[in-house]
Design an enzyme around this catalytic site. Structure first.
Site, PDB file in Angstrom:
ATOM      1  N   HIS A 155      26.639 -25.135  24.961  1.00 21.54           N
ATOM      2  CA  HIS A 155      26.160 -25.860  23.784  1.00 21.54           C
ATOM      3  C   HIS A 155      25.372 -24.930  22.875  1.00 21.54           C
ATOM      4  CE1 HIS A 155      25.496 -29.856  21.936  1.00 21.54           C
ATOM      5  NE2 HIS A 155      24.421 -29.277  21.415  1.00 21.54           N
TER       6      HIS A 155
ATOM      7  N   ASP B 174      21.046 -40.530  21.824  1.00 22.64           N
ATOM      8  CA  ASP B 174      21.157 -39.287  21.060  1.00 22.64           C
ATOM      9  C   ASP B 174      22.120 -39.463  19.897  1.00 22.64           C
ATOM     10  OD1 ASP B 174      20.891 -36.419  20.459  1.00 22.64           O
ATOM     11  OD2 ASP B 174      22.997 -36.407  21.047  1.00 22.64           O
TER      12      ASP B 174
ATOM     13  N   ARG C 145      18.471 -38.434  12.283  1.00 24.15           N
ATOM     14  CA  ARG C 145      17.700 -37.216  11.973  1.00 24.15           C
ATOM     15  C   ARG C 145      18.404 -36.384  10.909  1.00 24.15           C
ATOM     16  NH1 ARG C 145      18.074 -34.460  17.101  1.00 24.15           N
ATOM     17  NH2 ARG C 145      16.966 -32.752  16.143  1.00 24.15           N
TER      18      ARG C 145
ATOM     19  N   SER D  23      17.656 -33.687  22.497  1.00 23.08           N
ATOM     20  CA  SER D  23      19.003 -34.043  22.030  1.00 23.08           C
ATOM     21  C   SER D  23      20.060 -33.249  22.797  1.00 23.08           C
ATOM     22  CB  SER D  23      19.096 -33.766  20.526  1.00 23.08           C
ATOM     23  OG  SER D  23      20.423 -33.718  20.096  1.00 23.08           O
TER      24      SER D  23
ATOM     25  N   LYS E  99      22.382 -34.891  26.414  1.00 24.43           N
ATOM     26  CA  LYS E  99      23.850 -34.992  26.465  1.00 24.43           C
ATOM     27  C   LYS E  99      24.410 -34.138  27.577  1.00 24.43           C
ATOM     28  CE  LYS E  99      24.254 -33.262  22.116  1.00 24.43           C
ATOM     29  NZ  LYS E  99      23.636 -33.636  20.850  1.00 24.43           N
TER      30      LYS E  99
END
Ligand code: URA
Length: 434
Positions: free
Chosen positions: A82, A161, A168, A183, A187
């Site tokens: 990520h 999220d 956001r 966040s 996930k």
């Protein structure tokens, strides 16, 4: 308990309890707490910040807000990757097929664009027919068949999220360490991978603008992952300029394909090899970073990485002929050159401004409901350290609207800083946190 009191508490700089955090996450996920109250809380968190304990509690409350995926039906060590978000960051499109081609299963949930940064899911939607909304069963079945699947957060995975991310994005509350850490990690924890490689960006195009905060974010996320039994490694990388040359969805897909063909920009290839090698190490496919890099380079040379991308596209309903022939992907109606008025060396590029130029063209969202234009974007031709002469092209704008293209041109011109003297290229990999 009342949402009003939680907002007031944080507004006044107090620490939120685990129960208060659970209350707002559960209530917001159910739809009982409205966007305007959560926007206010996000802004209070943005200014007042959260400590480590609040951040860990927020992460776990968000992870538990929906299903916790069990990837046990997939054999092997599942390694996820990520990025904290950057401009022109299309590494997933390169790394995921390469790692899958090496035999490490890639079961990846990706996100959409956020603020000035792009998202893998928006990019993949640039491929006609590509299905990003899979059920968990389809997702697991595809990984078992082809070794790879990339999906948007499936139905009920970290729904808190999903809602917060979109909120956001349009309330200027993205770039806060605790909100980013929770966040990302919620996930990753909910999506069930055994090990996680994080690409933590630092610089003008990142949410963390300096190395100190990027390393702090990296340490915080590694600690959260390790505390819940997921081996987590963070690579802190340069985002002081766009990664590669392409910024904008289809343009980035094309650049990723070029990279899998061995013809992409050097920085994108370098970063893909660095992140991929970490994934092979965690997936016990390689015994060292060096060995992992060599394996991945071979997979580029042999074309097996590109083949894997095609397999994934086909398996997810996309038109794989577009991977073979990228001219079949949707193009913008016209191009506009951005010409340099100066000569010297590129000293700086405000990468967030390049991201904003792409957003103005329509490549990103202004509101939660905005539809993006996959065909538009920017190709930057000059990067930090490059020599530039007056009249040379700094960038090319791909656009569908002349007024927006002119606005983007102004933004790009102002994003470049030119120096009279030679400028060193920035170091791409700044460090590893494990
Ligand atoms: N990436 C995420 O998934 N979340 C953030 O908040 C920022 C980057």
């Amino acid at each position: 308990m009342r949402m009003y009191d939680i907002i007031k508490s944080k507004r006044d700089g107090r620490e939120l309890t685990a129960r208060e955090i659970e209350f707002f996450i559960e209530g917001y996920t159910r739809g009982d707490i409205p966007d305007y109250q959560v926007s206010a809380l996000m802004m209070a968190i943005f200014f007042r910040k959260m400590n480590k304990e609040e951040t860990a509690n927020l992460t776990m409350a968000m992870a538990r807000s929906g299903d916790m995926l069990d990837l046990a039906p997939i054999d092997g060590i599942k390694v996820d990757k990520h990025s904290t978000g950057g401009v022109g960051d299309k590494t997933t499109l390169v790394v995921a097929p390469l790692v899958a081609a090496s035999g490490v299963p890639v079961a990846k949930m990706s996100g959409r664009g956020l603020d000035h940064t792009g998202g893998t899911i928006d990019k993949l939607e640039g491929i006609p027919g590509f299905n990003v909304s899979m059920t968990i069963q389809q997702f697991i079945s595809n990984v078992n068949k082809t070794g790879i699947a990339i999906s948007a957060q499936t139905g009920n995975l970290a729904p808190a999220d999903k809602k917060l991310y979109a909120l956001r994005d349009v309330t200027a509350t993205v770039d806060n360490m605790s909100l980013i850490a929770s966040s990302v990690m919620s996930k990753k924890i909910a999506s069930g991978a055994d090990a996680i490689v994080l690409d933590v960006k630092s610089g003008s195009g990142a949410f963390m603008k300096d190395d100190q905060s990027a390393f702090e974010l990296a340490r915080e996320m590694v600690e959260i992952g390790s505390n819940v039994g997921r081996r987590t490694v963070a690579v802190v990388t340069d985002m002081s300029q766009p990664l590669g040359n392409a910024v904008g969805n289809v343009l980035e897909v094309i650049e990723a394909i070029d990279t899998l063909r061995g013809e992409g920009p050097q920085d994108l290839k370098e970063l893909s090899l660095a992140l991929g090698a970490q994934m092979l190490l965690l997936g016990r496919r390689a015994n060292s970073i060096e060995e992992g890099r060599n394996m991945l380079e071979e997979l580029i040379k042999s074309g097996k990485g590109l083949e894997k991308l095609k397999e994934m596209v086909e398996a997810q309903g996309g038109d794989a002929s577009c991977i073979e022939d990228t001219s079949r992907l949707k193009k913008a109606n016209f191009k506009l050159a951005v010409i340099s008025e100066w000569e010297g060396y590129v000293e700086s590029i405000a990468a967030d401004e390049i991201g904003r130029a792409a957003l103005v063209l329509g490549a990103g969202r202004e509101t939660k409901e905005s539809k993006i234009d996959i065909s538009v974007g920017v190709l930057v031709h000059k990067k930090i350290g490059d020599r530039i002469d007056k009249g040379e092209m700094l960038a090319t704008i791909h656009a569908n609207d002349m007024q927006r293209a002119q606005e983007a041109r102004q933004i790009i011109m102002s994003a470049y800083g030119i120096s009279g003297g030679i400028v060193e290229k920035p170091k791409l990999i700044k460090g590893i946190v494990a």
